[in-house]
Design an enzyme around this catalytic site. Sequence first.
Site, PDB file in Angstrom:
ATOM      1  N   LYS A 279       0.834  -1.218   0.000  1.00 56.18           N
ATOM      2  CA  LYS A 279       0.000   0.000   0.000  1.00 56.18           C
ATOM      3  C   LYS A 279       0.862   1.259   0.000  1.00 56.18           C
ATOM      4  CE  LYS A 279      -2.251  -0.655   3.891  1.00 56.18           C
ATOM      5  NZ  LYS A 279      -1.746  -1.947   4.370  1.00 56.18           N
TER       6      LYS A 279
ATOM      7  N   ARG B 118      -1.505  -7.923  13.811  1.00 53.06           N
ATOM      8  CA  ARG B 118      -2.033  -6.997  12.800  1.00 53.06           C
ATOM      9  C   ARG B 118      -2.798  -7.744  11.712  1.00 53.06           C
ATOM     10  NH1 ARG B 118       3.461  -5.022  12.076  1.00 53.06           N
ATOM     11  NH2 ARG B 118       2.927  -3.961  10.150  1.00 53.06           N
TER      12      ARG B 118
ATOM     13  N   ARG C 237      -9.665   1.684   8.522  1.00 50.54           N
ATOM     14  CA  ARG C 237      -9.313   0.305   8.878  1.00 50.54           C
ATOM     15  C   ARG C 237     -10.480  -0.388   9.575  1.00 50.54           C
ATOM     16  NH1 ARG C 237      -3.420   1.219   9.171  1.00 50.54           N
ATOM     17  NH2 ARG C 237      -2.327  -0.714   9.545  1.00 50.54           N
TER      18      ARG C 237
ATOM     19  N   ARG D  17      10.899  -5.949   4.722  1.00 51.49           N
ATOM     20  CA  ARG D  17      10.537  -4.527   4.669  1.00 51.49           C
ATOM     21  C   ARG D  17      11.470  -3.695   5.545  1.00 51.49           C
ATOM     22  NH1 ARG D  17       4.498  -2.489   5.714  1.00 51.49           N
ATOM     23  NH2 ARG D  17       4.747  -3.131   7.873  1.00 51.49           N
TER      24      ARG D  17
ATOM     25  N   ARG E  93      11.075  -1.866  10.902  1.00 47.09           N
ATOM     26  CA  ARG E  93      10.095  -1.204  11.766  1.00 47.09           C
ATOM     27  C   ARG E  93       9.984  -1.914  13.111  1.00 47.09           C
ATOM     28  NH1 ARG E  93       4.680   0.193   8.366  1.00 47.09           N
ATOM     29  NH2 ARG E  93       3.753  -0.675  10.244  1.00 47.09           N
TER      30      ARG E  93
HETATM   31  P1  AMP Z   1       0.659   1.081   9.095  1.00 50.14           P
HETATM   32  O1  AMP Z   1       1.890   1.902   8.888  1.00 50.14           O
HETATM   33  O2  AMP Z   1      -0.477   1.485   8.216  1.00 50.14           O
HETATM   34  O3  AMP Z   1       0.934  -0.408   9.049  1.00 50.14           O
HETATM   35  O4  AMP Z   1       0.161   1.406  10.590  1.00 50.14           O
HETATM   36  C1  AMP Z   1       0.985   1.129  11.695  1.00 50.14           C
HETATM   37  C2  AMP Z   1       0.151   1.113  12.954  1.00 50.14           C
HETATM   38  O5  AMP Z   1      -0.449   2.405  13.173  1.00 50.14           O
HETATM   39  C3  AMP Z   1      -0.991   0.125  12.991  1.00 50.14           C
HETATM   40  O6  AMP Z   1      -0.592  -1.191  13.341  1.00 50.14           O
HETATM   41  C4  AMP Z   1      -1.891   0.765  14.070  1.00 50.14           C
HETATM   42  O7  AMP Z   1      -1.349   0.555  15.360  1.00 50.14           O
HETATM   43  C5  AMP Z   1      -1.740   2.248  13.767  1.00 50.14           C
HETATM   44  N1  AMP Z   1      -2.729   2.716  12.777  1.00 50.14           N
HETATM   45  C6  AMP Z   1      -2.478   3.237  11.541  1.00 50.14           C
HETATM   46  N2  AMP Z   1      -3.610   3.555  10.913  1.00 50.14           N
HETATM   47  C7  AMP Z   1      -4.617   3.226  11.753  1.00 50.14           C
HETATM   48  C8  AMP Z   1      -6.032   3.286  11.658  1.00 50.14           C
HETATM   49  N3  AMP Z   1      -6.650   3.757  10.547  1.00 50.14           N
HETATM   50  N4  AMP Z   1      -6.763   2.860  12.716  1.00 50.14           N
HETATM   51  C9  AMP Z   1      -6.169   2.388  13.833  1.00 50.14           C
HETATM   52  N5  AMP Z   1      -4.837   2.285  13.981  1.00 50.14           N
HETATM   53  C10 AMP Z   1      -4.063   2.691  12.952  1.00 50.14           C
END
Ligand code: AMP
Length: 236
Positions: free
Chosen positions: A30, A187, A106, A143, A176
């Site tokens: 993404k 996740r 999400r 990653r 990360r």
């Molecule tokens: P990502 O970089 O999109 O994988 O997001 C990393 C982390 O940020 C996720 O595992 C959640 O803890 C938090 N996060 C990001 N976007 C959201 C969202 N829309 N709703 C809830 N938590 C989020």
Amino acid sequence: MPSDLIGAAPGSPVVPGARLVILGKQGAGKGTQAVRLSRHYVVPHIATGDTFRAAIRSGSEFGVIAKRYLDAGELVPDDVVIGVVKERLTHRDASHRGFVLDGFPRTVGQAEALQTILEPSRLDVVINLDVPTAAVLTRLASRRVCSSCGANYSVPDNPPKVPGICDVCGGDVVQRDDDTEAAIQRRLELYERETSPLVSWYSERSLLATIDGTGPLDEVTDRIVDEIDRRKLGAV
Ligand code: AMP
């Protein structure tokens, strides 16, 4: 043309502006595709995960709270995320030209809130980037991310030009904190439970386009851009 756009519908005119959401499992690509789409359509890339990681790096009170959720692979509560996105979407770039939302919504609650925030306008299309779970697990293991600006890399497919150094800002490229086995597992569980219902939610509203997210990056970008342009030009 920036190298990121090579392969993005060569020869076709770019119609700037788009209101896009990109959905997909963690590791589906993404972030990488959202950056390309944001350059192609000249719209801001709004990634909620990047916003939280920036808050964590800044050491703010908000960042300290967010870190607990991110490290555990848990979702940040809806009201917090919705507030962050709502504020960002009021900025002139997003309200005038559009956006690529990456990592939001999400949950169905977040999708409903987004619909309300955007009224009377609506999304152009929601891209569901489809990659099998076995493939995302391999991708997540390789990653890497810039610890300063958040740029995404992949060890085999898209490494930084100088190992360990970000091409964009010269920061350190690292794994990360939440790409641990336990947090990845959590996740993916949350994706199935909370986020995958959005596929049918958006499909029922005729906004969903499922795109094969496997194969070379340029080919995936081409598939997405073709689909968005078809919709923007009213062919769907
Ligand atoms: P990502 O970089 O999109 O994988 O997001 C990393 C982390 O940020 C996720 O595992 C959640 O803890 C938090 N996060 C990001 N976007 C959201 C969202 N829309 N709703 C809830 N938590 C989020």
